[in-house]
Structure formats: C-alpha cells, structure tokens
Design a protein around this motif. Sequence first.
Motif, short mmCIF file in Angstrom:
data_model
loop_
_atom_site.label_atom_id
_atom_site.label_comp_id
_atom_site.label_asym_id
_atom_site.label_seq_id
_atom_site.Cartn_x
_atom_site.Cartn_y
_atom_site.Cartn_z
N GLY A 226 0.80 -1.21 0.00
CA GLY A 226 0.00 0.00 0.00
C GLY A 226 0.83 1.26 0.00
O GLY A 226 0.42 2.28 0.53
N SER A 227 2.01 1.17 -0.53
CA SER A 227 2.85 2.36 -0.56
C SER A 227 2.19 3.42 -1.42
O SER A 227 1.67 3.13 -2.50
CB SER A 227 4.24 2.02 -1.10
OG SER A 227 4.13 1.45 -2.38
N PRO A 228 2.16 4.66 -0.93
CA PRO A 228 1.49 5.71 -1.68
C PRO A 228 2.27 5.99 -2.96
O PRO A 228 3.50 5.90 -3.00
CB PRO A 228 1.51 6.91 -0.75
CG PRO A 228 2.64 6.64 0.19
CD PRO A 228 2.74 5.16 0.31
N ARG A 229 1.53 6.33 -3.98
CA ARG A 229 2.15 6.65 -5.26
C ARG A 229 2.78 8.02 -5.18
O ARG A 229 2.25 8.91 -4.50
CB ARG A 229 1.10 6.61 -6.36
CG ARG A 229 0.46 5.23 -6.50
CD ARG A 229 -0.57 5.24 -7.58
NE ARG A 229 0.13 5.05 -8.87
CZ ARG A 229 -0.50 5.09 -10.03
NH1 ARG A 229 -1.78 5.38 -10.11
NH2 ARG A 229 0.16 4.89 -11.14
N PRO A 230 3.86 8.24 -5.80
CA PRO A 230 4.46 9.57 -5.79
C PRO A 230 3.53 10.56 -6.49
O PRO A 230 2.81 10.20 -7.42
CB PRO A 230 5.77 9.40 -6.56
CG PRO A 230 5.64 8.14 -7.32
CD PRO A 230 4.61 7.29 -6.59
N PRO A 231 3.49 11.79 -6.01
CA PRO A 231 2.57 12.76 -6.63
C PRO A 231 2.96 13.04 -8.07
O PRO A 231 4.14 13.07 -8.42
CB PRO A 231 2.73 14.01 -5.76
CG PRO A 231 4.01 13.82 -5.03
CD PRO A 231 4.27 12.34 -4.95
N ALA A 232 1.95 13.20 -8.88
CA ALA A 232 2.18 13.47 -10.30
C ALA A 232 2.64 14.91 -10.45
O ALA A 232 2.14 15.82 -9.79
CB ALA A 232 0.90 13.22 -11.08
N GLU A 233 3.62 15.10 -11.31
CA GLU A 233 4.11 16.46 -11.54
C GLU A 233 3.23 17.15 -12.55
O GLU A 233 2.83 16.59 -13.54
CB GLU A 233 5.56 16.39 -12.05
CG GLU A 233 6.52 15.85 -11.04
CD GLU A 233 7.94 15.85 -11.57
OE1 GLU A 233 8.25 16.69 -12.44
OE2 GLU A 233 8.72 15.02 -11.12
#
Length: 125
Positions: free
Chosen positions: A117-124
């Motif tokens: 469940g690691s959070p996805r990196p924020p989209a640039e």
Amino acid sequence: MKWIRERDALIAQTLAFVQSVTGRKDDVLQPGVPSDSPAATVEIVAIETVTVEVGPPQPPSRAQPVQPAPARAGSDFRSEMQARIANFRKHQERFEREREEYCAATLTKLRAAIRDGSPRPPAEN
C-alpha cells in the motif's frame, strides 16, 4: 493472396510444359472436360546414381557419383516421427511451464505492491 497466384502460375506453366512435351493438348489435365483418351500414365523410375561435377567443369571421368540416401523402412519413419512429436511436446510443456512461472511471479509482485500500500508519488504538473 499472393501464394494463390503463384500456385495458379505454376499449374499453368506445368500444363504448358506437358503440352509441349507430348505435342498435343492433354484433356486429362483439364478438369471438367470429358476425355475419350485413356488416362495419363505415370512411370516411377528409381535412380541408381547421379553424377555431380564439383568445381569448374572437368572431363566426365573426373565426375564423382553420388549415392542416393537409402530408403527408410516404415518402422524407421514411424519411430522418427514419434521422436519428433515427443520432442515437440517437451518444448510445448516447457513453454507452458515458463508462462505459468512468469504469470505467478508477476502476480506475486502485483499482490506485494497492493499489500504494501505504498502511496504513489505525486504526479508532476
């Protein structure tokens, strides 16, 4: 379908060759045309030896005879085909096993990623 055109051209060429050799139009080779002449006969001839010249043309005495491959007995052909089929089956089983292993590994990675469940990196933006 290019192969159909090539096949038809080969048939036409063969028919023209047969007509040139026999000196007449053979009705046997034309489907749908009734024929009063007897059916064409085919003669099968066994070739004992074939002479093949190797390298530049030389006198006929230097030519080397080539022996044809010995005829296989029916059982030899059957055993060879069985061996080829078994080999093919082994390859197919190996491919199936490799596909299954790849699928299982991919699903394992996917399940681990979902479980973490690691959070996805924020989209640039």
